[in-house]
Write a protein that holds these residues in place. Sequence first.
Motif, PDB file in Angstrom:
ATOM      1  N   SER A   1       0.826  -1.204   0.000  1.00  0.00           N
ATOM      2  CA  SER A   1       0.000   0.000   0.000  1.00  0.00           C
ATOM      3  C   SER A   1       0.860   1.254   0.000  1.00  0.00           C
ATOM      4  O   SER A   1       2.043   1.210   0.345  1.00  0.00           O
ATOM      5  N   GLY A   2       0.213   2.359  -0.381  1.00  0.00           N
ATOM      6  CA  GLY A   2       0.893   3.650  -0.354  1.00  0.00           C
ATOM      7  C   GLY A   2       1.311   4.015   1.064  1.00  0.00           C
ATOM      8  O   GLY A   2       2.383   4.581   1.283  1.00  0.00           O
ATOM      9  N   TYR A   3       0.484   3.680   2.026  1.00  0.00           N
ATOM     10  CA  TYR A   3       0.790   3.991   3.426  1.00  0.00           C
ATOM     11  C   TYR A   3       2.061   3.285   3.869  1.00  0.00           C
ATOM     12  O   TYR A   3       2.931   3.872   4.501  1.00  0.00           O
ATOM     13  N   LYS A   4       2.138   1.991   3.503  1.00  0.00           N
ATOM     14  CA  LYS A   4       3.327   1.213   3.871  1.00  0.00           C
ATOM     15  C   LYS A   4       4.560   1.766   3.158  1.00  0.00           C
ATOM     16  O   LYS A   4       5.663   1.737   3.696  1.00  0.00           O
ATOM     17  N   ALA A   5       4.355   2.265   1.946  1.00  0.00           N
ATOM     18  CA  ALA A   5       5.469   2.838   1.195  1.00  0.00           C
ATOM     19  C   ALA A   5       6.019   4.053   1.930  1.00  0.00           C
ATOM     20  O   ALA A   5       7.227   4.192   2.128  1.00  0.00           O
ATOM     21  N   LEU A   6       5.121   4.929   2.362  1.00  0.00           N
ATOM     22  CA  LEU A   6       5.544   6.134   3.076  1.00  0.00           C
ATOM     23  C   LEU A   6       6.203   5.782   4.403  1.00  0.00           C
ATOM     24  O   LEU A   6       7.196   6.381   4.802  1.00  0.00           O
ATOM     25  N   GLU A   7       5.659   4.770   5.029  1.00  0.00           N
ATOM     26  CA  GLU A   7       6.211   4.306   6.293  1.00  0.00           C
ATOM     27  C   GLU A   7       7.628   3.788   6.090  1.00  0.00           C
ATOM     28  O   GLU A   7       8.542   4.117   6.840  1.00  0.00           O
ATOM     29  N   PHE A   8       7.802   2.984   5.052  1.00  0.00           N
ATOM     30  CA  PHE A   8       9.120   2.432   4.725  1.00  0.00           C
ATOM     31  C   PHE A   8      10.131   3.545   4.464  1.00  0.00           C
ATOM     32  O   PHE A   8      11.282   3.483   4.895  1.00  0.00           O
ATOM     33  N   LEU A   9       9.656   4.580   3.756  1.00  0.00           N
ATOM     34  CA  LEU A   9      10.557   5.680   3.415  1.00  0.00           C
ATOM     35  C   LEU A   9      10.830   6.581   4.606  1.00  0.00           C
ATOM     36  O   LEU A   9      11.717   7.420   4.564  1.00  0.00           O
ATOM     37  N   GLY A  10      10.030   6.427   5.650  1.00  0.00           N
ATOM     38  CA  GLY A  10      10.256   7.221   6.850  1.00  0.00           C
ATOM     39  C   GLY A  10       9.482   8.516   6.874  1.00  0.00           C
ATOM     40  O   GLY A  10       9.669   9.348   7.753  1.00  0.00           O
ATOM     41  N   LEU A  11       8.603   8.716   5.896  1.00  0.00           N
ATOM     42  CA  LEU A  11       7.872   9.980   5.804  1.00  0.00           C
ATOM     43  C   LEU A  11       6.861  10.152   6.919  1.00  0.00           C
ATOM     44  O   LEU A  11       6.662  11.216   7.437  1.00  0.00           O
ATOM     45  N   ARG A  12       6.204   9.067   7.296  1.00  0.00           N
ATOM     46  CA  ARG A  12       5.111   9.211   8.242  1.00  0.00           C
ATOM     47  C   ARG A  12       5.577   9.439   9.661  1.00  0.00           C
ATOM     48  O   ARG A  12       4.823   9.866  10.497  1.00  0.00           O
ATOM     49  N   GLN A  13       6.849   9.128   9.899  1.00  0.00           N
ATOM     50  CA  GLN A  13       7.315   9.311  11.265  1.00  0.00           C
ATOM     51  C   GLN A  13       7.705  10.744  11.542  1.00  0.00           C
ATOM     52  O   GLN A  13       8.314  11.041  12.532  1.00  0.00           O
ATOM     53  N   GLY A  14       7.357  11.637  10.630  1.00  0.00           N
ATOM     54  CA  GLY A  14       7.638  13.047  10.856  1.00  0.00           C
ATOM     55  C   GLY A  14       9.121  13.358  10.904  1.00  0.00           C
ATOM     56  O   GLY A  14       9.584  14.174  11.686  1.00  0.00           O
ATOM     57  N   THR A  15       9.874  12.707  10.040  1.00  0.00           N
ATOM     58  CA  THR A  15      11.321  12.994  10.008  1.00  0.00           C
ATOM     59  C   THR A  15      11.602  14.220   9.140  1.00  0.00           C
ATOM     60  O   THR A  15      12.705  14.670   8.997  1.00  0.00           O
ATOM     61  N   GLU A  16      10.519  14.745   8.509  1.00  0.00           N
ATOM     62  CA  GLU A  16      10.666  15.913   7.645  1.00  0.00           C
ATOM     63  C   GLU A  16      10.896  17.170   8.446  1.00  0.00           C
ATOM     64  O   GLU A  16      10.289  17.386   9.474  1.00  0.00           O
ATOM     65  N   SER A  17      11.760  18.028   7.969  1.00  0.00           N
ATOM     66  CA  SER A  17      11.930  19.338   8.609  1.00  0.00           C
ATOM     67  C   SER A  17      12.663  20.233   7.619  1.00  0.00           C
ATOM     68  O   SER A  17      13.095  19.776   6.561  1.00  0.00           O
ATOM     69  N   ASN A  18      12.840  21.485   7.975  1.00  0.00           N
ATOM     70  CA  ASN A  18      13.573  22.367   7.078  1.00  0.00           C
ATOM     71  C   ASN A  18      15.062  22.345   7.376  1.00  0.00           C
ATOM     72  O   ASN A  18      15.836  23.113   6.849  1.00  0.00           O
TER      73      ASN A  18
END
Lengths: 156, 238
Positions: free
Chosen positions: B41-58
């Motif tokens: 799933s797309g959700y699992k894809a984002l999870e795998f990439l680390g996107l959902r864990q809020g690792t994004e920042s500026n």
Amino acid sequence: MDAHVAQLQMQYRNYILSLYQQGFLDDQFTELKSLQDDGSPDFVAEVLSLFFDDCVKLVGNMARALDQTGTVDFSQVGANVHQLKGSSSSVGAKRVKGLCINFKELCEAKNYEGCVRCLQQVDIEYKTLKAKLQDMFNLEKQIVQAGGIVPQVDIN
Amino acid sequence: MGMAAAECQFHVLAVDDSLVDRKLIERLLQKSSCQVTTVDSGYKALEFLGLRQGTESNDPTALSPSPQVRKMNLIITDYCMPGMTGYDLLKKLKESPAFKNIPVVIMSSENVPARISRCLEEGAEEFFLKPVRLADLNKLKPHMMKTKLKNQKLEEIITPSNDENGTVAAVEPEIKDSVEMEIIKMLPIQSETEPKRVLLQVVQQEEQMLSNNKRKSMEEGLSTDRPRPRLEGIATAV
């Protein structure tokens, strides 16, 4: 060359050709075979196994969806048909795929009788294919056990 | 991850809700010498990439998230999936500074021109009709190689400075063009051999020679203070 092996190989060739000629398989099946190699010697068998598991599951879902006393959720049936069409297309199960195309139209038309009939056909068709492919795998096993190599069949 | 370091290994993330299709795409990619991870799933894809864990920042360090992400050279996804479609996933990836440069390919069993153009406009590199064939995947090698080179060159630029993402992004097009131009210059010299294979060899050598403090020196067995070579230099060695 061992006459027995040669005979089995010829039997195998003819059998495969007949499966294509009778429309059970299409060139996607050829593609599957080409992806099998020494590194993945059971690839075709594995994919087909997954496909037939899918058939059981999806046909079951559709039977339940069509068995509703009251309003039938045709979009639910259609969603399952879509999935079956996809996986049959991916393995080269030509007849099953063809039936799914019809089935989809029947769902869109909300043709209850038509859907029920089509589902029965799908059920028969995938089971027939499964038996045919089992025979094919058995022939392959016999050839190998007799000391021969399973021939590459050129269907063109 | 146990990857043979000196080999040109592409890591692909394949997303498809169909088990049959996941098996197929996995085999196709392995046959194309790629390392594959499949999710359903797309959700699992984002999870795998680390996107959902809020690792994004500026923070500039967002450009170097988990090691898994760095090695992702391509994402190939089915269009029709329950919940998050392939298109939704594509959008999320393109909106993310960390992942927008990973090439994304969409697959679909349905030939809907409007769908295809929408995906391409959103930034998908290719759109494949299912069933996907080995020949289709051969089209992807150039996209994956570009990313691999770009990632390595970006590493070298980021190292000295503490600039914001925006500054780095401005530098990107420049690098991309110069790499592409140099690669194109290469091809006529090697015309007697199959261009794609030669390109791959050139890239492999280029990759082996590009190194910096961030790459483990053990991976390559090369000294990290080797100056960045010019492609013309490699040509004569081939």
